[in-house]
Enzyme design. Structure first.
Site, short mmCIF file in Angstrom:
data_model
loop_
_atom_site.label_atom_id
_atom_site.label_comp_id
_atom_site.label_asym_id
_atom_site.label_seq_id
_atom_site.Cartn_x
_atom_site.Cartn_y
_atom_site.Cartn_z
N CYS A 295 0.83 -1.20 0.00
CA CYS A 295 0.00 0.00 0.00
C CYS A 295 0.86 1.26 0.00
CB CYS A 295 -0.93 0.00 1.21
SG CYS A 295 -2.01 1.44 1.27
N CYS B 153 -0.47 4.14 2.06
CA CYS B 153 -0.27 3.99 3.51
C CYS B 153 1.18 4.26 3.89
CB CYS B 153 -0.58 2.56 3.97
SG CYS B 153 -2.03 1.81 3.25
N ASP B 154 2.11 3.74 3.13
CA ASP B 154 3.50 3.67 3.60
C ASP B 154 4.49 4.52 2.81
OD1 ASP B 154 2.70 1.89 5.58
OD2 ASP B 154 2.85 0.18 4.24
#
Ligand code: NDP
Length: 313
Positions: free
Chosen positions: A137, A140-141
């Protein structure tokens, strides 16, 4: 089939969608029963820090956030149980769900929030470094690798979108494409090709992600020439698609060709009366914790209205 229990609202799955549905359904007096499934807490339990969920100004670890979701649902009175839905019978009007291949529960309403699972390449190094620079992701990261060089594998719309996202944060994005062309829509392909800090590796596969305790590089092999290239990177993103966890519902519930559950636009309603879907199992576009939570709320409100109108509640 012997019915061992009757409930008014059965929630299947324990990610942000399932727990949010449980919070709303509990507060509406539906006495929901939630089965957590194979991975209690869902996909967020395999991520590290979450910085984009509103309400946590300092960010929070994914597993810890899911404990909060669970505690909040439990405090509202949701009956949260460990167990897996293994089969369903949605002949209706009451719906039957089998748990752990054993007992059958009859439910006046069902909320499907079983999520989706990221597909992985299947490399040992990918598994070993998961959470240490390997991620499925980018949204997300990606931020944790600001200014660094990263790699992404995949060539669909997700990979293209995530490569573009990363290109704005990271100094360079090495994009590994296994064929000589991309599957992504033309416009996305053009954007990727026209972005100066995205380097494309055509006909290329990942042989190994390098690094002992964290990602330090990737060894790429060209599947036409067998030439190998080692690229130093700090993170490796996998964007080769997701698999919605919807197989057991397929005889009953309308889905698209990839298995995502179809809901009526602007609602969580499926083609079966009293069966609702929320979260990633019905969303291949946004796939965020906050959108999943929002759709879980919608499903509980839809279930409550359905149960009232049908005279169940
Ligand atoms: P897709 O299935 O469309 O694409 C997966 C990509 O990963 C393909 O390019 C495939 O390569 C590649 N791939 C699969 N397995 C491997 C492997 N083992 N090694 C290397 N590469 C691999 O998945 P997406 O998640 O990209 O998209 C899913 C759906 O969601 C699509 O319909 C897409 O259009 C849609 N979507 C729409 C968005 C939007 O409208 N904004 C955003 C994101 C997704 P190959 O091409 O060789 O098979």
């Amino acid at each position: 089939m012997e019915i061992s229990e009757k409930v008014s609202c059965l929630i299947i799955g324990s990610g942000p969608a399932g727990y949010t549905a449980a919070i709303y359904a509990s507060r509406a007096g539906l006495k929901p029963v939630l089965y957590q499934g194979i991975q209690p807490g869902g996909q967020l339990t395999i991520t590290t820090e979450v910085e984009n969920y509103p309400g946590y100004p300092e960010g929070i670890q994914g597993p810890e956030m899911m404990v909060h979701f669970e505690k909040q649902a439990a405090r509202m009175g949701a009956d949260i149980r460990y167990g897996l839905a293994t089969q369903v019978d949605f002949t209706g009007p009451l719906h039957k769900v089998q748990i752990d291949e054993e007992k059958w529960i009859e439910a006046a309403s069902v909320i499907i929030s079983t999520g989706a699972s990221a597909k992985w390449l299947g490399l040992e190094s990918e598994q070993r470094l998961n959470g240490y620079g390997v991620s499925a992701c980018a949204v997300c990261d990606g931020f944790f690798f600001k200014g660094k060089e990263v790699a992404i594998v995949g060539a669909g719309d997700t990979a293209a979108e995530e490569a573009l996202y990363l290109s704005k944060i990271c100094s360079r994005v090495h994009m590994i494409v296994r064929r000589g062309e991309m599957r992504a829509s033309k416009i996305m392909q053009e954007r990727v090709k026209n972005t100066a800090n995205i380097t494309l590796y055509w006909n290329s596969e990942t042989e190994e992600i390098l690094g002992d305790k964290k990602v330090e590089g990737v060894r790429i092999v060209n599947n036409q020439t067998a030439e190998k290239t080692t690229v130093p990177i700090s993170a490796f993103f996998v964007a080769i698609g997701h698999q919605p966890n919807s197989a057991i519902f397929s005889p009953w519930i309308d889905m698209d060709e990839a298995g995502y559950i179809k809901t009526v636009a602007g609602s969580s309603r499926t083609n079966r009366e009293g069966v609702f879907a929320a979260g990633d199992v019905q969303d291949k576009i946004y796939r965020q914790a906050v959108t999943a939570a929002g759709s879980g709320c919608m499903a509980a409100l839809d279930a409550e209205r359905y149960l009232s109108a049908a005279g169940f509640h």
